[in-house]
Design a protein around this motif. Structure first.
Motif, PDB file in Angstrom:
ATOM      1  N   ILE A 187       0.840  -1.187   0.000  1.00 28.95           N
ATOM      2  CA  ILE A 187       0.000   0.000   0.000  1.00 28.95           C
ATOM      3  C   ILE A 187       0.878   1.242   0.000  1.00 28.95           C
ATOM      4  CG2 ILE A 187      -0.135  -0.033   2.527  1.00 28.95           C
ATOM      5  CD1 ILE A 187      -2.968   1.131   2.275  1.00 28.95           C
ATOM      6  N   THR A 188       0.410   2.295  -0.648  1.00 27.07           N
ATOM      7  CA  THR A 188       1.097   3.583  -0.587  1.00 27.07           C
ATOM      8  C   THR A 188       0.094   4.701  -0.789  1.00 27.07           C
ATOM      9  OG1 THR A 188       2.960   4.880  -1.402  1.00 27.07           O
ATOM     10  CG2 THR A 188       1.650   3.740  -3.043  1.00 27.07           C
ATOM     11  N   ILE A 189       0.431   5.854  -0.258  1.00 19.59           N
ATOM     12  CA  ILE A 189      -0.336   7.069  -0.522  1.00 19.59           C
ATOM     13  C   ILE A 189       0.396   7.898  -1.564  1.00 19.59           C
ATOM     14  CG2 ILE A 189      -1.439   7.166   1.732  1.00 19.59           C
ATOM     15  CD1 ILE A 189       0.697   9.226   2.550  1.00 19.59           C
ATOM     16  N   ASP A 190      -0.333   8.783  -2.202  1.00 16.16           N
ATOM     17  CA  ASP A 190       0.260   9.693  -3.183  1.00 16.16           C
ATOM     18  C   ASP A 190       1.137  10.697  -2.439  1.00 16.16           C
ATOM     19  OD1 ASP A 190       0.833  11.643  -5.064  1.00 16.16           O
ATOM     20  OD2 ASP A 190      -1.155  11.577  -5.975  1.00 16.16           O
ATOM     21  N   PRO A 191       2.453  10.714  -2.686  1.00 21.69           N
ATOM     22  CA  PRO A 191       3.346  11.601  -1.940  1.00 21.69           C
ATOM     23  C   PRO A 191       3.231  13.067  -2.326  1.00 21.69           C
ATOM     24  CG  PRO A 191       4.572  10.460  -3.625  1.00 21.69           C
ATOM     25  CD  PRO A 191       3.189   9.870  -3.633  1.00 21.69           C
ATOM     26  N   SER A 192       2.459  13.370  -3.384  1.00 15.47           N
ATOM     27  CA  SER A 192       2.301  14.760  -3.797  1.00 15.47           C
ATOM     28  C   SER A 192       1.314  15.512  -2.919  1.00 15.47           C
ATOM     29  CB  SER A 192       1.830  14.819  -5.255  1.00 15.47           C
ATOM     30  OG  SER A 192       0.507  14.333  -5.377  1.00 15.47           O
ATOM     31  N   GLY A 193       0.680  14.805  -1.975  1.00 13.07           N
ATOM     32  CA  GLY A 193      -0.274  15.464  -1.094  1.00 13.07           C
ATOM     33  C   GLY A 193      -1.719  15.239  -1.487  1.00 13.07           C
ATOM     34  N   GLU A 194      -1.949  14.532  -2.599  1.00 18.51           N
ATOM     35  CA  GLU A 194      -3.312  14.185  -2.975  1.00 18.51           C
ATOM     36  C   GLU A 194      -3.819  13.088  -2.039  1.00 18.51           C
ATOM     37  OE1 GLU A 194      -5.035  15.782  -5.227  1.00 18.51           O
ATOM     38  OE2 GLU A 194      -3.350  17.075  -5.763  1.00 18.51           O
ATOM     39  N   ASP A 195      -5.107  12.780  -2.133  1.00 17.43           N
ATOM     40  CA  ASP A 195      -5.700  11.833  -1.191  1.00 17.43           C
ATOM     41  C   ASP A 195      -5.909  10.453  -1.795  1.00 17.43           C
ATOM     42  OD1 ASP A 195      -7.713  12.459  -2.929  1.00 17.43           O
ATOM     43  OD2 ASP A 195      -9.066  13.319  -1.432  1.00 17.43           O
ATOM     44  N   THR A 196      -5.058  10.079  -2.753  1.00 16.39           N
ATOM     45  CA  THR A 196      -5.150   8.787  -3.424  1.00 16.39           C
ATOM     46  C   THR A 196      -4.339   7.725  -2.689  1.00 16.39           C
ATOM     47  OG1 THR A 196      -5.428   9.881  -5.563  1.00 16.39           O
ATOM     48  CG2 THR A 196      -4.749   7.581  -5.610  1.00 16.39           C
ATOM     49  N   ILE A 197      -4.872   6.514  -2.660  1.00 10.74           N
ATOM     50  CA  ILE A 197      -4.169   5.346  -2.137  1.00 10.74           C
ATOM     51  C   ILE A 197      -4.040   4.325  -3.256  1.00 10.74           C
ATOM     52  CG2 ILE A 197      -4.431   3.316  -0.650  1.00 10.74           C
ATOM     53  CD1 ILE A 197      -5.470   5.123   1.536  1.00 10.74           C
ATOM     54  N   TRP A 198      -2.853   3.715  -3.371  1.00 15.88           N
ATOM     55  CA  TRP A 198      -2.631   2.624  -4.315  1.00 15.88           C
ATOM     56  C   TRP A 198      -2.361   1.346  -3.534  1.00 15.88           C
ATOM     57  CZ3 TRP A 198       0.118   7.290  -5.440  1.00 15.88           C
ATOM     58  CH2 TRP A 198      -0.329   7.964  -6.584  1.00 15.88           C
ATOM     59  N   ILE A 199      -2.958   0.239  -3.975  1.00 17.30           N
ATOM     60  CA  ILE A 199      -2.750  -1.061  -3.348  1.00 17.30           C
ATOM     61  C   ILE A 199      -2.419  -2.074  -4.430  1.00 17.30           C
ATOM     62  CG2 ILE A 199      -3.772  -2.920  -1.975  1.00 17.30           C
ATOM     63  CD1 ILE A 199      -5.577  -0.815  -0.673  1.00 17.30           C
ATOM     64  N   VAL A 200      -1.307  -2.778  -4.264  1.00 16.72           N
ATOM     65  CA  VAL A 200      -0.913  -3.802  -5.228  1.00 16.72           C
ATOM     66  C   VAL A 200      -1.553  -5.129  -4.834  1.00 16.72           C
ATOM     67  CG1 VAL A 200       1.203  -4.574  -4.089  1.00 16.72           C
ATOM     68  CG2 VAL A 200       1.035  -4.675  -6.566  1.00 16.72           C
ATOM     69  N   ASP A 201      -1.893  -5.933  -5.833  1.00 18.18           N
ATOM     70  CA  ASP A 201      -2.615  -7.178  -5.604  1.00 18.18           C
ATOM     71  C   ASP A 201      -1.909  -8.332  -6.304  1.00 18.18           C
ATOM     72  OD1 ASP A 201      -5.622  -8.085  -4.713  1.00 18.18           O
ATOM     73  OD2 ASP A 201      -4.927  -9.231  -6.445  1.00 18.18           O
ATOM     74  N   ALA A 202      -1.902  -9.497  -5.625  1.00 16.43           N
ATOM     75  CA  ALA A 202      -1.205 -10.665  -6.160  1.00 16.43           C
ATOM     76  C   ALA A 202      -2.158 -11.764  -6.612  1.00 16.43           C
ATOM     77  CB  ALA A 202      -0.255 -11.228  -5.109  1.00 16.43           C
ATOM     78  N   SER A 203      -3.443 -11.457  -6.758  1.00 15.16           N
ATOM     79  CA  SER A 203      -4.415 -12.505  -7.068  1.00 15.16           C
ATOM     80  C   SER A 203      -4.568 -12.775  -8.553  1.00 15.16           C
ATOM     81  CB  SER A 203      -5.790 -12.143  -6.488  1.00 15.16           C
ATOM     82  OG  SER A 203      -6.299 -10.967  -7.095  1.00 15.16           O
ATOM     83  N   LEU A 218     -10.602   8.132   4.754  1.00 21.27           N
ATOM     84  CA  LEU A 218     -11.618   7.148   5.104  1.00 21.27           C
ATOM     85  C   LEU A 218     -11.290   6.425   6.410  1.00 21.27           C
ATOM     86  CD1 LEU A 218     -12.326   5.414   1.661  1.00 21.27           C
ATOM     87  CD2 LEU A 218     -13.760   7.075   2.846  1.00 21.27           C
ATOM     88  N   THR A 219     -12.309   6.218   7.231  1.00 26.17           N
ATOM     89  CA  THR A 219     -12.154   5.457   8.479  1.00 26.17           C
ATOM     90  C   THR A 219     -13.316   4.469   8.666  1.00 26.17           C
ATOM     91  OG1 THR A 219     -13.232   7.237   9.718  1.00 26.17           O
ATOM     92  CG2 THR A 219     -10.810   7.230   9.656  1.00 26.17           C
ATOM     93  N   SER A 220     -14.182   4.341   7.662  1.00 29.96           N
ATOM     94  CA  SER A 220     -15.292   3.404   7.780  1.00 29.96           C
ATOM     95  C   SER A 220     -15.844   3.118   6.376  1.00 29.96           C
ATOM     96  CB  SER A 220     -16.413   3.965   8.666  1.00 29.96           C
ATOM     97  OG  SER A 220     -16.958   5.143   8.089  1.00 29.96           O
ATOM     98  N   GLY A 221     -16.721   2.112   6.293  1.00 28.54           N
ATOM     99  CA  GLY A 221     -17.378   1.794   5.029  1.00 28.54           C
ATOM    100  C   GLY A 221     -16.515   0.972   4.120  1.00 28.54           C
ATOM    101  N   SER A 222     -16.780   1.126   2.827  1.00 28.12           N
ATOM    102  CA  SER A 222     -16.038   0.393   1.798  1.00 28.12           C
ATOM    103  C   SER A 222     -15.871   1.281   0.589  1.00 28.12           C
ATOM    104  CB  SER A 222     -16.775  -0.900   1.406  1.00 28.12           C
ATOM    105  OG  SER A 222     -18.062  -0.584   0.889  1.00 28.12           O
ATOM    106  N   LYS A 223     -14.967   0.894  -0.309  1.00 32.83           N
ATOM    107  CA  LYS A 223     -14.722   1.721  -1.487  1.00 32.83           C
ATOM    108  C   LYS A 223     -14.291   0.848  -2.650  1.00 32.83           C
ATOM    109  CE  LYS A 223     -12.403   5.971  -2.959  1.00 32.83           C
ATOM    110  NZ  LYS A 223     -13.695   6.618  -3.310  1.00 32.83           N
ATOM    111  N   LEU A 224     -14.828   1.145  -3.838  1.00 33.30           N
ATOM    112  CA  LEU A 224     -14.404   0.490  -5.050  1.00 33.30           C
ATOM    113  C   LEU A 224     -13.190   1.204  -5.623  1.00 33.30           C
ATOM    114  CD1 LEU A 224     -17.856  -0.092  -6.809  1.00 33.30           C
ATOM    115  CD2 LEU A 224     -16.512  -1.746  -5.485  1.00 33.30           C
ATOM    116  N   ALA A 225     -12.330   0.455  -6.284  1.00 30.49           N
ATOM    117  CA  ALA A 225     -11.179   1.065  -6.961  1.00 30.49           C
ATOM    118  C   ALA A 225     -11.665   1.881  -8.147  1.00 30.49           C
ATOM    119  CB  ALA A 225     -10.207  -0.015  -7.420  1.00 30.49           C
ATOM    120  N   ASN A 226     -10.929   2.934  -8.472  1.00 33.10           N
ATOM    121  CA  ASN A 226     -11.306   3.825  -9.580  1.00 33.10           C
ATOM    122  C   ASN A 226     -10.668   3.367 -10.870  1.00 33.10           C
ATOM    123  OD1 ASN A 226     -10.814   5.721  -6.928  1.00 33.10           O
ATOM    124  ND2 ASN A 226     -12.706   6.166  -7.996  1.00 33.10           N
TER     125      ASN A 226
END
Length: 226
Positions: A187-203, A218-226
């Protein structure tokens, strides 16, 4: 497989091939470089993208430049268990291990050699049972968890004493990631200060990176990838 993004690149370390892969921010492949040692378990870079830290199964941390060239700098993350991820805010180093603990190394980016004990360590929340990656901006930690029931991102606040020394982490909440992102490995956040998260997947073959806009708060709920 673990990921960290710089301003214009993703760095992904593959523990099957023992190679660092560099990608442009739009996902275009740029180059790959063999790692100095096998069994990588996590990678992190500074915001400028000119330094990359890779931790392996044996708790050795190797330092590379932005082109993936080993800088003849290696140090051991003493006392931690088997690493599952590594993170930096450009000054300090954090390592999460499979035993559900995070280890804080004050000014860890300046370490050049030897065994370095953590300055302090903390247990993750009891629900955060299968950590697979960690990222930070110096104020918060995000830990991605690969649990059998659901795959979740936990957000923690880093707490400090009056002298600005880290003295704890406080869970703020968690949210469920896209069901297609079923084997998160970094997992990583966008270091430019934006609020994007990237998650790599091995499936899947090949592995994929899932992008989540408006996700750092985000601290609750769920979210679909964009």
């Amino acid at each position: 497989v673990t990921v960290k993004a710089a301003e214009t690149k993703f760095y992904v370390v593959d523990n099957d091939d023992d190679v660092t892969y560099a990608y442009a921010q739009d996902g275009t492949y740029l180059t790959d470089t063999p790692l100095e040692k096998t069994d990588p378990r996590g990678a992190t870079s500074n915001a400028a993208g000119d330094r990359l830290w890779v931790v392996d199964k044996s708790k050795d941390v190797y330092v590379y430049d932005g082109d993936g060239i080993y800088q003849n700098v290696t140090w051991k993350a003493d006392k931690s268990g088997e690493p599952r991820g590594i993170a930096t805010d450009g000054e300090d180093i954090w390592i999460v291990d499979k035993d559900e603990n995070v280890f804080f190394y004050d000014d860890g980016v300046s370490f050049l050699s030897g065994k370095n004990s953590d300055d302090v360590s903390f247990a993750l929340d009891s629900a955060n049972r299968k950590p697979q990656g960690i990222t930070t901006d110096g104020t918060y930690l995000w830990v991605v968890d690969d649990d059998k029931d659901s795959d979740v991102v936990f957000k923690y606040e880093i707490t400090r004493d009056g002298g600005n020394n880290v003295d704890g982490i406080t869970l703020l909440g968690s949210w469920t990631i896209d069901a297609a992102n079923s084997q998160p490995r970094g997992i990583t956040i966008d270091p430019s200060g934006e609020d994007t998260i990237w998650i790599v997947d091995a499936s899947t073959n090949p592995d994929k990176i899932y992008q989540y806009y408006n996700a750092t708060g985000l601290t609750s709920g769920s979210k679909l990838a964009n």
